[in-house]
Design an enzyme around this catalytic site. Structure first.
Site, PDB file in Angstrom:
ATOM      1  N   HIS A 120      33.364  39.807  34.661  1.00  0.00           N
ATOM      2  CA  HIS A 120      33.400  39.216  35.996  1.00  0.00           C
ATOM      3  C   HIS A 120      34.713  38.480  36.180  1.00  0.00           C
ATOM      4  O   HIS A 120      35.247  37.928  35.220  1.00  0.00           O
ATOM      5  CB  HIS A 120      32.235  38.239  36.191  1.00  0.00           C
ATOM      6  CG  HIS A 120      31.934  37.971  37.621  1.00  0.00           C
ATOM      7  ND1 HIS A 120      32.566  36.984  38.336  1.00  0.00           N
ATOM      8  CD2 HIS A 120      31.090  38.596  38.485  1.00  0.00           C
ATOM      9  CE1 HIS A 120      32.113  37.006  39.577  1.00  0.00           C
ATOM     10  NE2 HIS A 120      31.229  37.966  39.699  1.00  0.00           N
ATOM     11  N   GLU A 134      25.183  42.974  38.275  1.00  0.00           N
ATOM     12  CA  GLU A 134      24.781  44.347  38.514  1.00  0.00           C
ATOM     13  C   GLU A 134      24.015  44.951  37.339  1.00  0.00           C
ATOM     14  O   GLU A 134      23.339  45.955  37.488  1.00  0.00           O
ATOM     15  CB  GLU A 134      26.009  45.165  38.889  1.00  0.00           C
ATOM     16  CG  GLU A 134      26.747  44.468  40.026  1.00  0.00           C
ATOM     17  CD  GLU A 134      27.501  45.362  40.954  1.00  0.00           C
ATOM     18  OE1 GLU A 134      27.521  46.560  40.718  1.00  0.00           O
ATOM     19  OE2 GLU A 134      28.066  44.836  41.918  1.00  0.00           O
TER      20      GLU A 134
HETATM   21  N1  COA Z   1      34.385  46.875  29.969  1.00  0.00           N
HETATM   22  C1  COA Z   1      35.446  46.949  29.142  1.00  0.00           C
HETATM   23  N2  COA Z   1      36.516  46.147  29.229  1.00  0.00           N
HETATM   24  C2  COA Z   1      36.512  45.228  30.186  1.00  0.00           C
HETATM   25  C3  COA Z   1      35.440  45.086  31.086  1.00  0.00           C
HETATM   26  C4  COA Z   1      34.358  45.957  30.943  1.00  0.00           C
HETATM   27  N3  COA Z   1      33.306  45.895  31.783  1.00  0.00           N
HETATM   28  N4  COA Z   1      35.716  44.086  31.941  1.00  0.00           N
HETATM   29  C5  COA Z   1      36.925  43.618  31.607  1.00  0.00           C
HETATM   30  N5  COA Z   1      37.406  44.316  30.540  1.00  0.00           N
HETATM   31  C6  COA Z   1      38.683  44.118  29.883  1.00  0.00           C
HETATM   32  C7  COA Z   1      39.785  44.815  30.662  1.00  0.00           C
HETATM   33  O1  COA Z   1      39.947  46.162  30.252  1.00  0.00           O
HETATM   34  C8  COA Z   1      40.983  43.980  30.326  1.00  0.00           C
HETATM   35  O2  COA Z   1      41.463  44.369  29.073  1.00  0.00           O
HETATM   36  P1  COA Z   1      43.018  44.700  28.824  1.00  0.00           P
HETATM   37  O3  COA Z   1      43.716  43.441  29.179  1.00  0.00           O
HETATM   38  O4  COA Z   1      43.054  45.080  27.400  1.00  0.00           O
HETATM   39  O5  COA Z   1      43.295  45.818  29.774  1.00  0.00           O
HETATM   40  C9  COA Z   1      40.403  42.566  30.180  1.00  0.00           C
HETATM   41  O6  COA Z   1      39.018  42.740  29.910  1.00  0.00           O
HETATM   42  C10 COA Z   1      40.564  41.750  31.445  1.00  0.00           C
HETATM   43  O7  COA Z   1      40.117  42.524  32.526  1.00  0.00           O
HETATM   44  P2  COA Z   1      40.578  42.320  34.044  1.00  0.00           P
HETATM   45  O8  COA Z   1      40.577  43.650  34.713  1.00  0.00           O
HETATM   46  O9  COA Z   1      41.811  41.484  34.116  1.00  0.00           O
HETATM   47  O10 COA Z   1      39.436  41.430  34.569  1.00  0.00           O
HETATM   48  P3  COA Z   1      39.021  41.246  36.065  1.00  0.00           P
HETATM   49  O11 COA Z   1      38.803  39.827  36.294  1.00  0.00           O
HETATM   50  O12 COA Z   1      39.920  41.921  37.017  1.00  0.00           O
HETATM   51  O13 COA Z   1      37.669  42.101  36.006  1.00  0.00           O
HETATM   52  C11 COA Z   1      35.780  43.186  36.741  1.00  0.00           C
HETATM   53  C12 COA Z   1      36.487  41.840  36.577  1.00  0.00           C
HETATM   54  C13 COA Z   1      34.375  42.972  37.289  1.00  0.00           C
HETATM   55  C14 COA Z   1      36.568  44.046  37.731  1.00  0.00           C
HETATM   56  C15 COA Z   1      35.710  43.913  35.369  1.00  0.00           C
HETATM   57  O14 COA Z   1      35.072  43.092  34.425  1.00  0.00           O
HETATM   58  C16 COA Z   1      35.053  45.296  35.439  1.00  0.00           C
HETATM   59  O15 COA Z   1      35.719  46.271  35.766  1.00  0.00           O
HETATM   60  N6  COA Z   1      33.719  45.378  35.136  1.00  0.00           N
HETATM   61  C17 COA Z   1      33.017  46.640  35.180  1.00  0.00           C
HETATM   62  C18 COA Z   1      32.598  46.982  36.615  1.00  0.00           C
HETATM   63  C19 COA Z   1      31.483  46.072  37.130  1.00  0.00           C
HETATM   64  O16 COA Z   1      30.526  45.784  36.435  1.00  0.00           O
HETATM   65  N7  COA Z   1      31.628  45.669  38.394  1.00  0.00           N
HETATM   66  C20 COA Z   1      30.671  44.791  39.041  1.00  0.00           C
HETATM   67  C21 COA Z   1      31.212  43.401  39.176  1.00  0.00           C
HETATM   68  S1  COA Z   1      30.054  42.261  39.773  1.00  0.00           S
END
Ligand code: COA
Length: 358
Positions: free
Chosen positions: A243, A303
């Site tokens: 998140h 989710e």
């Molecule tokens: N699975 C695997 N790795 C994950 C992850 C996940 N669900 N969520 C974050 N990471 C990793 C990223 O790959 C990144 O690693 P890196 O720096 O080696 O590339 C690191 O954690 C930081 O991620 P980042 O994209 O900067 O975090 P964010 O704040 O933008 O991400 C989300 C938040 C929700 C977009 C992300 O956690 C995600 O894509 N989750 C899966 C989709 C999901 O469940 N969406 C519903 C949200 S309510």
């Protein structure tokens, strides 16, 4: 000026609607702690709209008749509703609603219409006749019956808990979109249609269907570790985990888990096994992601258990994201009202890095 591509920690508004404490995993909606919130959809609607300065109780009381009004439009929405993706259908069908020019009326109309149109889409997709709303029923109960063709007190209660819990969540992407559109002086229908477009993305509201696909693919708890390892090795993200704000487990995951536990006996066969599998997968995913990113806790988000809850309630997975919209439309409309009162256009800046003329 620093460039902040994800706008993290940029405070764009003051709000009385909700507060997300990502460090402690707490969520307050209209003054109530989400984990102790008792009221269902109508109560949270009244509370959010009132907190936004509207006559929330009177508006919530108009939801039933507004569902009937929205249903009268279904026959003319054919092409918009007959598309394979539920969020696309909702975006297109809601886009055909006319604004009354009055914010409170529009807010009730779009809230009612979201449930009616999402349910109508699901029925048509399944080749079944659309079902008319019952204005005397509760919103969650009516949505469940219109969408699935049946109701039970346990399933309605679980869905009501879900819709109330996802009603608002700080300055999330779709809410920000709704506020930006409102800030231009546009109407609530436009704000909500734009917000649906934002919620459609898998990084925001599109994950619960894929979470269920993941649980199906894993099948049994003993296969979780290998499956998750292969996903991560392929560079894919684990849906339902992580998140932008929470650094601990999303408190809404616990609300849904508890709702499932309390209602387990009255829910369809298989719901208990599904919950046990989800818990095992969550445990494994949390430990693997913690090992991979020790600097950044990645825990279950809303989710993850949404998927398990909505499946137990009897909704098809294609309807999961539209159902999120059916709940979140409350937050969008309340934020639109709050934003409109500020009278301030939201207009951030960008730093030009392209070529300049000589
Ligand atoms: N699975 C695997 N790795 C994950 C992850 C996940 N669900 N969520 C974050 N990471 C990793 C990223 O790959 C990144 O690693 P890196 O720096 O080696 O590339 C690191 O954690 C930081 O991620 P980042 O994209 O900067 O975090 P964010 O704040 O933008 O991400 C989300 C938040 C929700 C977009 C992300 O956690 C995600 O894509 N989750 C899966 C989709 C999901 O469940 N969406 C519903 C949200 S309510």
């Amino acid at each position: 000026m620093d460039v902040m591509p994800g706008l993290e920690n940029v405070v764009a508004a003051e709000t009385r609607l909700s507060d997300v404490d990502g460090e402690r995993g707490r969520l307050v909606i209209a003054g109530a702690d989400v984990e102790r919130m008792e009221g269902g959809f109508e109560e949270v609607a009244a509370a959010l709209w009132s907190a936004a300065g509207l006559d929330g109780a009177a508006m919530a009381a108009k939801l039933g008749p507004a569902r009937v009004e929205a249903f009268s439009r279904v026959p003319s929405l054919g092409a918009a509703l007959d598309v394979p993706d539920g969020m696309e259908a909702l975006r297109g069908a809601m886009g055909q609603l006319r604004s009354t020019g009055e914010l409170a009326r529009d807010a009730v109309d779009v809230t009612a219409a979201a449930a009616v149109l999402a349910a109508a889409w699901a029925r048509r997709r399944a080749g079944q006749p659309v079902l008319a709303p019952d204005p005397a029923a509760g919103h969650a109960d009516d949505f469940l019956r219109m969408a699935s063709g049946s109701v039970s007190p346990a399933r309605s209660r679980a869905l009501d808990r879900y819709l109330a819990t996802v009603s608002d969540h700080g300055m999330n992407a779709s809410t920000f979109v709704a506020r930006v559109v409102t800030s231009t002086g546009s109407d609530v229908v436009s704000s909500v249609v734009a917000a649906i477009g934002a919620l459609k993305g898998p990084l925001h509201g599109g994950a619960p269907g894929p979470v269920l696909d993941m649980l199906d693919a894993i099948g049994t708890a003993d296969r979780a570790k290998a499956w998750l390892a292969a996903e991560l090795a392929a560079g894919r993200r684990i849906m339902g985990m992580g998140h932008r704000i929470y650094r601990v487990r999303d408190p809404r995951a616990a609300v849904f888990e508890r709702a499932l536990e309390t209602m387990a006996a009255a829910l369809p066969a298989g719901a208990t096994e599904r919950l046990a599998l989800a818990r095992a997968v969550e445990r494994e995913a949390t430990s693997m992601l913690t090992a991979k990113h020790p600097e950044r806790p990645i825990a279950a988000n809303v989710e993850f258990y949404t998927a398990v809850l909505l499946e137990a309630v009897g909704l098809p997975r294609a309807l999961f994201s539209p159902t999120f919209a059916v709940g979140r439309v409350l937050g969008w409309t309340a934020h639109a009202a709050e934003q409109a009162r500020t009278g301030r256009l939201i207009r951030p800046a960008s730093r030009y890095v392209g070529p300049r003329p000589d």
